[in-house]
Design an enzyme around this catalytic site. Sequence first.
Site, short mmCIF file in Angstrom:
data_model
loop_
_atom_site.label_atom_id
_atom_site.label_comp_id
_atom_site.label_asym_id
_atom_site.label_seq_id
_atom_site.Cartn_x
_atom_site.Cartn_y
_atom_site.Cartn_z
N TYR A 52 -0.66 7.10 3.22
CA TYR A 52 -0.14 6.58 4.36
C TYR A 52 1.35 6.27 4.17
CZ TYR A 52 -5.23 5.22 4.91
OH TYR A 52 -6.39 5.50 4.92
N HIS A 85 -2.69 7.01 -1.02
CA HIS A 85 -3.60 7.69 -0.23
C HIS A 85 -2.98 8.25 0.96
CE1 HIS A 85 -6.39 4.41 -1.93
NE2 HIS A 85 -6.00 5.16 -3.14
N HIS A 91 0.78 -1.30 0.10
CA HIS A 91 -0.06 0.05 -0.06
C HIS A 91 0.73 1.19 -0.07
CE1 HIS A 91 -3.26 2.64 0.40
NE2 HIS A 91 -4.06 2.25 1.23
#
Length: 373
Positions: free
Chosen positions: A182, A180, A177
Amino acid sequence: MTTSSAAERAAEILSRPFSLGSLDVRNRIAMAPMTREFSPGGVPGPDVAEYYARRAANGVGLIVTEGTYVDHASAGTSDRVPRFHGEDALSGWAAVVNAVHSAGGKIVPQLWHVGMVRTPGAPPFPDAPPVGPSGLPMGHKEPGRTMDKADIDDVIAAFAAGAAAAEARGFDGIELHGAHGYLIDQFLWAGTNRRTDAYGGDIPSRTRFAAEIAAACRAAVSPDFPIIFRMSQWKMSDYKAGLAKSPEELEAVLTPLAEAGVDAFHCSTRRYWEPEFDGSDLNLAGWAKKISGKPTIGVGSVGLDTEFTKAFQGERGGVAGIDGLLDRLERDEFDLVAVGRALLSDPAWAEKILHGRTDELSTFEASALATLH
């Protein structure tokens, strides 16, 4: 085009198989990762296994799980989000894998560290501080601690351990990930990375942390075990933010990641039909594929007439056609399409699309966020 010919076209384009290393997917439909918070204590139970298996049984080729925390105390900010460490959680994930495989699907976990998005004092480790490249707050969050080299090494090792655990538990690949806003994205983005060492400054330096994670994961798994990297221009705290203002800047991000072992890019956009840069109709996934030569996954309001932020405001999403999506897939702008909210309300969305049952498609209701339908 008649209804029957439109259905045949959708089936023809979406039913094509796809391979990525050791991963063979039966069609071009993926389930997008969506945080659900139905894993008390961080352990996914039988209801989570059934939730993913229902989508696989109804035609989804590839499941990308909700974000799951790597083994680092500051990685998470909820004790109901699943984790990817500890025998209890990993056994739960093994059951998820078995259920999805039994239903005919393939599955990869999304490995996640929230970084500065962590709420101080929150579970699963209340004493762990929010950490990030420069300790800068994200949105309404509080400042945190700037990561030193030992912190960086610990997080890289945690991702690598997660990758090894995924292969050992039977997953078909992993997704990192990096989107976004993070932790990985906080290093990539100039808005949150103010470092003056080797992990900050120009784009290649800001990409170093992500590339070292990818390289460590690649070293921890088999050579043909796929590594997917999820990226985005936008952040949860800033929809207008961007890593790259031009194709040349995007290339500076993608190249080190591809060289480190990333096999595919999952390019998160809020609306898949929107061009990424002036002068071309290509979206972010299209540009990533053109620049890197790697397969890509497109995503963003597929099958619905509203984008996902409306769901958090309680708004429904009406059914929308996918002709534009099919056009892009047909010309190989990207390779897979990830479907989010449409699959939350309707586990059989893929089955209906693949078999021409579009008159049976369901609208998205915000209440779907409150259950594992």
